[in-house]
Design a protein around this motif. Structure first.
Motif, short mmCIF file in Angstrom:
data_model
loop_
_atom_site.label_atom_id
_atom_site.label_comp_id
_atom_site.label_asym_id
_atom_site.label_seq_id
_atom_site.Cartn_x
_atom_site.Cartn_y
_atom_site.Cartn_z
N ILE A 455 0.87 -1.18 0.00
CA ILE A 455 0.00 0.00 0.00
C ILE A 455 0.90 1.23 0.00
CG2 ILE A 455 -1.84 1.24 1.18
CD1 ILE A 455 -2.69 -1.48 0.10
N HIS A 456 0.72 2.06 -1.02
CA HIS A 456 1.60 3.21 -1.26
C HIS A 456 0.82 4.50 -1.05
CE1 HIS A 456 4.23 5.59 -4.35
NE2 HIS A 456 4.55 5.88 -3.09
N PHE A 457 1.16 5.23 0.01
CA PHE A 457 0.51 6.51 0.32
C PHE A 457 1.38 7.66 -0.22
CE2 PHE A 457 -0.64 3.50 3.61
CZ PHE A 457 -2.01 3.70 3.79
N VAL A 458 0.75 8.63 -0.89
CA VAL A 458 1.47 9.81 -1.37
C VAL A 458 0.75 11.05 -0.83
CG1 VAL A 458 2.24 11.13 -3.37
CG2 VAL A 458 2.22 8.62 -3.46
N MET A 459 1.52 11.93 -0.18
CA MET A 459 0.97 13.17 0.36
C MET A 459 1.09 14.30 -0.66
SD MET A 459 0.05 12.00 3.25
CE MET A 459 0.31 10.32 3.80
N SER A 460 0.38 15.38 -0.43
CA SER A 460 0.36 16.48 -1.39
C SER A 460 1.70 17.15 -1.55
CB SER A 460 -0.69 17.52 -0.97
OG SER A 460 -0.36 18.09 0.28
N ASP A 461 2.58 17.04 -0.53
CA ASP A 461 3.91 17.66 -0.63
C ASP A 461 4.95 16.69 -1.16
OD1 ASP A 461 4.16 15.94 1.49
OD2 ASP A 461 4.94 17.42 2.92
N GLY A 462 4.52 15.49 -1.60
CA GLY A 462 5.45 14.51 -2.16
C GLY A 462 5.93 13.47 -1.16
N PHE A 463 5.65 13.64 0.12
CA PHE A 463 6.04 12.67 1.15
C PHE A 463 5.34 11.34 0.87
CE2 PHE A 463 5.63 10.61 5.31
CZ PHE A 463 6.90 10.74 5.82
N GLU A 464 6.07 10.22 1.00
CA GLU A 464 5.52 8.90 0.67
C GLU A 464 5.67 7.94 1.84
OE1 GLU A 464 6.66 7.31 -3.20
OE2 GLU A 464 7.49 9.27 -3.74
N MET A 465 4.71 7.01 1.95
CA MET A 465 4.76 5.95 2.95
C MET A 465 4.38 4.64 2.26
SD MET A 465 2.96 7.68 6.33
CE MET A 465 1.32 7.51 5.60
N ILE A 466 5.09 3.57 2.57
CA ILE A 466 4.83 2.27 1.95
C ILE A 466 4.76 1.20 3.04
CG2 ILE A 466 5.63 0.51 0.33
CD1 ILE A 466 7.04 2.70 -1.23
N PHE A 467 3.70 0.38 3.00
CA PHE A 467 3.54 -0.74 3.92
C PHE A 467 3.14 -1.98 3.15
CE2 PHE A 467 2.68 2.97 6.58
CZ PHE A 467 3.36 2.67 7.75
N LYS A 468 3.57 -3.15 3.65
CA LYS A 468 2.98 -4.38 3.16
C LYS A 468 1.53 -4.41 3.61
CE LYS A 468 7.20 -7.18 3.27
NZ LYS A 468 7.87 -8.37 3.88
N LYS A 469 0.65 -4.94 2.77
CA LYS A 469 -0.77 -4.90 3.11
C LYS A 469 -1.07 -5.62 4.42
CE LYS A 469 -5.42 -5.49 1.32
NZ LYS A 469 -6.28 -5.89 0.18
N GLU A 470 -0.39 -6.77 4.66
CA GLU A 470 -0.67 -7.51 5.89
C GLU A 470 -0.15 -6.79 7.13
OE1 GLU A 470 3.02 -9.54 3.99
OE2 GLU A 470 1.09 -8.72 3.32
N GLU A 471 0.79 -5.84 6.94
CA GLU A 471 1.32 -5.08 8.07
C GLU A 471 0.28 -4.14 8.66
OE1 GLU A 471 6.01 -4.16 7.70
OE2 GLU A 471 4.76 -3.20 6.18
N ILE A 472 -0.63 -3.65 7.83
CA ILE A 472 -1.57 -2.62 8.26
C ILE A 472 -2.43 -3.11 9.42
CG2 ILE A 472 -3.62 -1.32 7.55
CD1 ILE A 472 -2.28 -0.88 4.87
N GLN A 473 -3.02 -4.29 9.30
CA GLN A 473 -3.87 -4.80 10.36
C GLN A 473 -3.06 -5.19 11.59
OE1 GLN A 473 -7.24 -4.60 10.25
NE2 GLN A 473 -6.98 -5.05 12.43
N THR A 474 -1.85 -5.71 11.38
CA THR A 474 -1.00 -6.07 12.51
C THR A 474 -0.66 -4.85 13.35
OG1 THR A 474 -0.04 -7.90 11.24
CG2 THR A 474 1.19 -7.15 13.17
#
Length: 491
Positions: A455-474
């Protein structure tokens, strides 16, 4: 301010009372009438910064006005997020309970209903007329304790237009003055001579001035009717250079249409940069005022939002004259209530809506509202993200019906699995896995339905966050345990 002398005023009021043209079925309210009630409300406000929590319960005291059919009129602010409502009748030891029946956040009034069908026994209903006596003298009826009803003198100065406390719609109010201390928590105002109800006091400041919701607006609300809304905002046209640019002659009137609410009365009728010259045959001056035959100079919004004029345009077509592309154009507009869907960033009061949140990988996402920003204290404008502040100031209203909410990352709960992003704070979310995000509901759906391993999150200022999908619920499970959060979301 010029006041009518008392004998003359009494004659006018008495004749109007006989004809019924002003008061309708409204009756005088005497000191001995059991109509003013004491209301104690226990409230528990939500926490907008930590939206999974609620704040410590508080007690709010207010005045209630019995209006018949087991119903009580009360300021809306007193019952937001209530958990219990207790009402005391004059000279009675028993405490009665009530529930909220209806509320108008723009007007700032609510109607309660007794839970006990016999609670209204011995109470006298207050009825509100279609007219107010301005200028004039009035009395504020205050219930200071269970047995005593006090009256304090006020001067009713004039009628004006403004947004009620943090509302979306401009509505008429009466300006008052008094040398006495008043609370401004829903007290009944009556005319000093005929004792006919004139309105409800909802604000009183230390400079001895206050504001009253006028009787005719209250009557409209009690009757179960909605309030019309013009659906646009305007700017004054007072400098000659701007007026010349739009082709206006030196003696022309008019204000500039600067914003149109999608789906509103004005949508599809007015256009941006129309110059509004006349409304219902009243000429509009460059500051946005017109000459009312009784109340003097009033804001043009009165002609759209008011419900009291004999030829009120509510529910009918209202005639407009505009200057468009340097040519006069005649238009007609159907007035209708404010479309809530036009509001992109909620502002003003909470309108009884709890803040939504969605937690993903121990990161809290919210939809931007002014309530979230003001939760940061008296200096909130200096403490919040300048980008969020800018959006709140200038983009509260949607530019088009397809425009969504502003979703932002409000905070990262400190967990070992999201350590790389602990500095992220108050960032606007632009997209997730390449999909633009326009609401928390959509964000939740995109995450659930995504078949991608990351899962790849991109913010309006270009900041990015990446997680494995199974990590989110954990990480969510860890956050709920560590920070006593009950759910991943509250919607």
């Amino acid at each position: 301010m010029l006041f009518l002398n008392q004998p003359c005023r009494f004659t006018i009021v008495f004749l109007l009372f006989l004809t019924g043209s002003v008061t309708g079925k409204s009756n005088p309210v005497a000191m001995t009438d059991a109509a003013i009630l004491q209301v104690k409300v226990t409230v528990q406000y939500p926490h907008f910064i930590q939206p999974w929590r609620f704040k410590t319960p508080e007690i709010r005291q207010s005045t209630g006005i019995y209006i018949g059919d087991n119903r009580i009129l009360i300021p809306a602010q007193a019952v937001y997020f209530y958990t219990s409502i207790e009402i005391k009748k004059p000279d009675a030891l028993k405490v009665f309970t009530a529930e909220l029946e209806r509320l108008d956040p723009d007007l700032g009034l609510a109607i309660l209903k007794f839970n006990d069908p016999n609670a209204s026994k011995d109470l006298k209903a207050v009825t509100f007329p279609n007219e107010v006596f301005l200028p004039g003298t009035g009395l504020v009826m205050e219930s200071k304790d269970q047995r005593n009803l006090e009256e304090k003198k006020i001067r009713m100065i004039r009628l004006d237009m403004d947004s009620y406390s943090s509302g979306y719609v401009e509505l008429p109010y009466m300006e008052i003055q008094s040398e006495e201390k008043l609370d401004g928590v829903g007290e009944l105002i009556v005319d000093a001579t005929a004792r006919i109800p004139q309105g409800v006091l909802y604000q009183f400041k230390e400079n001895n001035s206050g504001r009253v919701i006028p009787a005719f607006t209250i009557k409209h609300f009690i009757d179960g009717k909605t309030f019309p809304f013009k659906g646009f905002r305007f700017k004054p046209l007072i400098d000659s250079s701007t007026r010349n640019y739009y082709g206006l002659r030196k003696d022309d009137l008019g204000v500039l249409v600067a914003e149109i609410y999608p789906g509103s009365s004005a949508d599809g009728v007015l256009q941006l940069e129309d110059v509004l010259l006349e409304v219902s045959n009243f000429k509009i001056d460059p500051k946005g005022y017109f000459d009312h035959p009784k109340f003097g100079k009033l804001n043009v919004s009165y002609l759209f939002h008011n419900t009291n004029e004999p030829d009120s345009s509510f529910g009918k077509k209202i005639k407009l004259k505009v200057f468009r592309n340097k040519k006069p154009v005649s238009l007609e507009m159907d007035l209708k209530p404010l479309p809530e869907s036009a509001i992109r960033i909620p502002y003003g009061n909470s309108r009884f809506q709890t803040p939504k949140y969605l937690m993903l990988a121990g990161i809290i996402f919210q939809e931007l509202s002014e309530q979230y920003l003001t939760e940061h204290g008296n200096q909130w404008r200096n403490r919040v993200s300048k980008e969020l502040l800018y959006l709140n100031d200038f983009y509260r209203i949607k530019r088009n019906s397809n425009e969504g909410k502003v979703v932002f990352l409000s905070q990262v709960l400190p967990l070992s699995g999201n350590k790389a992003y602990h500095t992220a704070h108050q960032m606007i979310l632009k997209s997730v896995n390449g999909t633009p995000v326009q609401s928390l509901d959509q964000l939740q759906t995109v995450i659930k339905e995504s078949g991608a391993p990351y899962i790849h999150f991109v913010m309006s200022d270009g900041f990015e966050m990446i997680f494995k999908k199974e990590e989110i619920q954990t990480l969510n499970s860890e956050a709920k345990k560590s920070f006593q959060i009950q759910k991943d979301s509250n919607f």
